[in-house]
Design an enzyme around this catalytic site. Structure first.
Site, mmCIF file in Angstrom:
data_model
loop_
_atom_site.group_PDB
_atom_site.id
_atom_site.type_symbol
_atom_site.label_atom_id
_atom_site.label_comp_id
_atom_site.label_asym_id
_atom_site.label_seq_id
_atom_site.Cartn_x
_atom_site.Cartn_y
_atom_site.Cartn_z
ATOM 1 N N HIS A 131 3.412 -7.059 -6.572
ATOM 2 C CA HIS A 131 2.079 -7.441 -6.086
ATOM 3 C C HIS A 131 1.533 -8.748 -6.669
ATOM 4 O O HIS A 131 0.350 -8.838 -7.023
ATOM 5 C CB HIS A 131 1.094 -6.311 -6.345
ATOM 6 N N HIS A 204 -4.673 -3.474 0.259
ATOM 7 C CA HIS A 204 -4.181 -2.294 -0.446
ATOM 8 C C HIS A 204 -5.225 -1.168 -0.476
ATOM 9 O O HIS A 204 -5.366 -0.465 -1.494
ATOM 10 C CB HIS A 204 -3.739 -2.694 -1.855
ATOM 11 N N GLU A 337 0.173 -0.484 4.327
ATOM 12 C CA GLU A 337 0.067 -1.908 3.999
ATOM 13 C C GLU A 337 0.930 -2.712 4.965
ATOM 14 O O GLU A 337 2.158 -2.649 4.894
ATOM 15 C CB GLU A 337 0.560 -2.145 2.569
HETATM 16 C C1 BGC Z 1 3.709 0.296 -3.927
HETATM 17 C C2 BGC Z 1 3.861 1.364 -4.971
HETATM 18 C C3 BGC Z 1 3.018 1.000 -6.140
HETATM 19 C C4 BGC Z 1 1.592 0.852 -5.698
HETATM 20 C C5 BGC Z 1 0.739 0.376 -6.838
HETATM 21 C C6 BGC Z 1 2.278 0.211 -3.536
HETATM 22 O O1 BGC Z 1 2.116 -0.828 -2.646
HETATM 23 O O2 BGC Z 1 4.520 0.544 -2.823
HETATM 24 O O3 BGC Z 1 5.195 1.499 -5.372
HETATM 25 O O4 BGC Z 1 3.104 1.928 -7.164
HETATM 26 O O5 BGC Z 1 1.513 -0.089 -4.678
HETATM 27 O O6 BGC Z 1 -0.527 0.817 -6.731
#
Ligand code: BGC
Length: 372
Positions: A131, A204, A337
């Site tokens: 991320h 998210h 997402e």
């Molecule tokens: C991911 C997860 C991750 C989460 C974090 C998601 O987008 O796919 O693996 O733990 O984000 O909050």
């Protein structure tokens, strides 16, 4: 009924509609709080004529609240979040509602090579990059914002300097949130760069259609019309295969309760659903995912122009306290997402996420709500 009585009934009915429905409007900026280093964070509120409300803050261009009517017209806040900036800056924040990037999802070992040069990024998820980084990812910085009153929208902008979080090029990003009178939260992204650089943005938001802090989402019924997904290794990095969902617990072509087969995944590295679906032919008029909550009757329908969607069922939620002291237990929310495939920078066979100078990255994601 005679004509006269009919007119009276009609007039009273119209008055009721006038009293219960509100006008679409944007309010803000209003002071929301300050980050640990003293930077002011502002809030904007979007309302539509059906009583739906979206609250947004400049920290991470984040959706903090989403009030959505159920089948009886009663609204509930269907997204996870915090009441303060300190909450959003705390360890308890697992990317709640934020704009994620520059590259959402994982990059293997935090490395990639572009035009012959190797770039090193933060390793913040086991041995991988997740991320957009650890300190100045797009969810952790304060964006500028302007209300677009005639569109019932707010536009957030951020200029990420060359080299921020290890990514090449100065990236100018905008995210525009529009709340329509069709109960859609429409998210439009745009980005330009001065050097070739990878870009893969997403939102998210964690949804629980019974309201944040409700029980698990295992009884929510999900449909994802997709035949393929990108299988991953122990670190949730794609192996490079594009596999069939048929015959696996990942097949959501028919409406299926999220809890129906999740047990088969809890002992795998994903701990539940944490899978990237390859979307077949679709455009912004074709739903790429539908979620129905049998309790409230709320329905979320997702549209996008992106090639994939990550389904994440809050497997790492740990019982942290969120808005109003509500507890966010394991699997009490899900994320859908819209994005490109994970680790695309290291998989030349996947659709490219490289943005070049002169090009504009564009992405639309629509979260549409209804009730039945
Ligand atoms: C991911 C997860 C991750 C989460 C974090 C998601 O987008 O796919 O693996 O733990 O984000 O909050």
């Amino acid at each position: 009924m005679n004509l006269h009585r009919c007119r009276i009934v009609f007039a009273v009915g119209s008055l009721c509609v006038m009293l219960t429905s509100s006008r679409a409007e944007v309010t803000g900026p209003t002071a929301y709080g300050k980050t640990a280093d003293g930077t002011a964070v502002e809030q904007y509120v979007l309302k539509n004529k059906n009583g739906m409300v979206a609250k947004l803050i400049t920290f991470g261009a984040t959706v903090t609240e989403l009030e959505v009517p159920d089948k009886k017209g009663k609204t509930a806040d269907v997204v996870l979040g915090f009441d303060t900036v300190a909450g959003y800056q705390s360890e308890d924040n697992q990317y709640f509602g934020c704009t994620t990037g520059r590259v959402c999802n994982r990059i293997a070992k935090g490395k990639f090579t572009l035009d012959g040069k190797e770039y090193k990024l933060a390793v913040n998820n086991g041995e991988n990059h997740l991320h957009g980084g650890a300190k100045r990812s797009l969810d952790r910085v304060v964006w500028k914002a302007e209300p677009l009153k005639d569109k019932n929208a707010v536009r957030f902008t951020y200029s990420s300097p060359d080299g921020e979080e290890g990514y090449p090029g100065k990236l100018d990003v905008s995210v525009t949130y529009t709340l329509t009178d069709k109960n859609e939260l429409r998210i439009e992204y745009a980005a330009t760069t001065d050097k070739a650089t990878p870009v893969n943005l997403t939102n998210h938001s964690y949804f629980n259609l019974s309201g944040h802090g409700s029980d698990t989402i295992l009884d929510h019924e999900l449909t994802i019309p997709a035949d393929k997904y990108t299988p991953t290794d122990e670190g949730l990095i794609p192996t490079g295969k594009i596999a069939d969902v048929a015959g696996t617990p990942i097949d959501f072509n028919k409406p299926t309760k999220i809890g129906a087969r999740i047990e088969k995944l809890v002992k795998t590295p994903t701990l539940g659903y944490d899978h990237n679906f390859v979307l077949g032919k679709h455009d912004l008029t074709t739903p790429i995912a539908t979620v129905r909550d049998p309790k409230s009757g709320r329905v979320l329908t997702v549209y996008t122009d992106q090639p994939a969607v990550q389904l994440y069922t809050g497997n790492f939620l740990k019982g942290q306290k969120g808005k109003g002291g509500k507890v966010y237990k394991h699997q009490s929310a899900l994320c859908l997402e819209t994005q490109h495939y994970p680790d695309s920078v290291n998989h030349p066979e996947f659709p490219s996420i490289i943005l070049k100078p002169g090009q504009t990255y564009k992405h639309v994601c629509v979260y549409a709500f209804s009730a039945e």
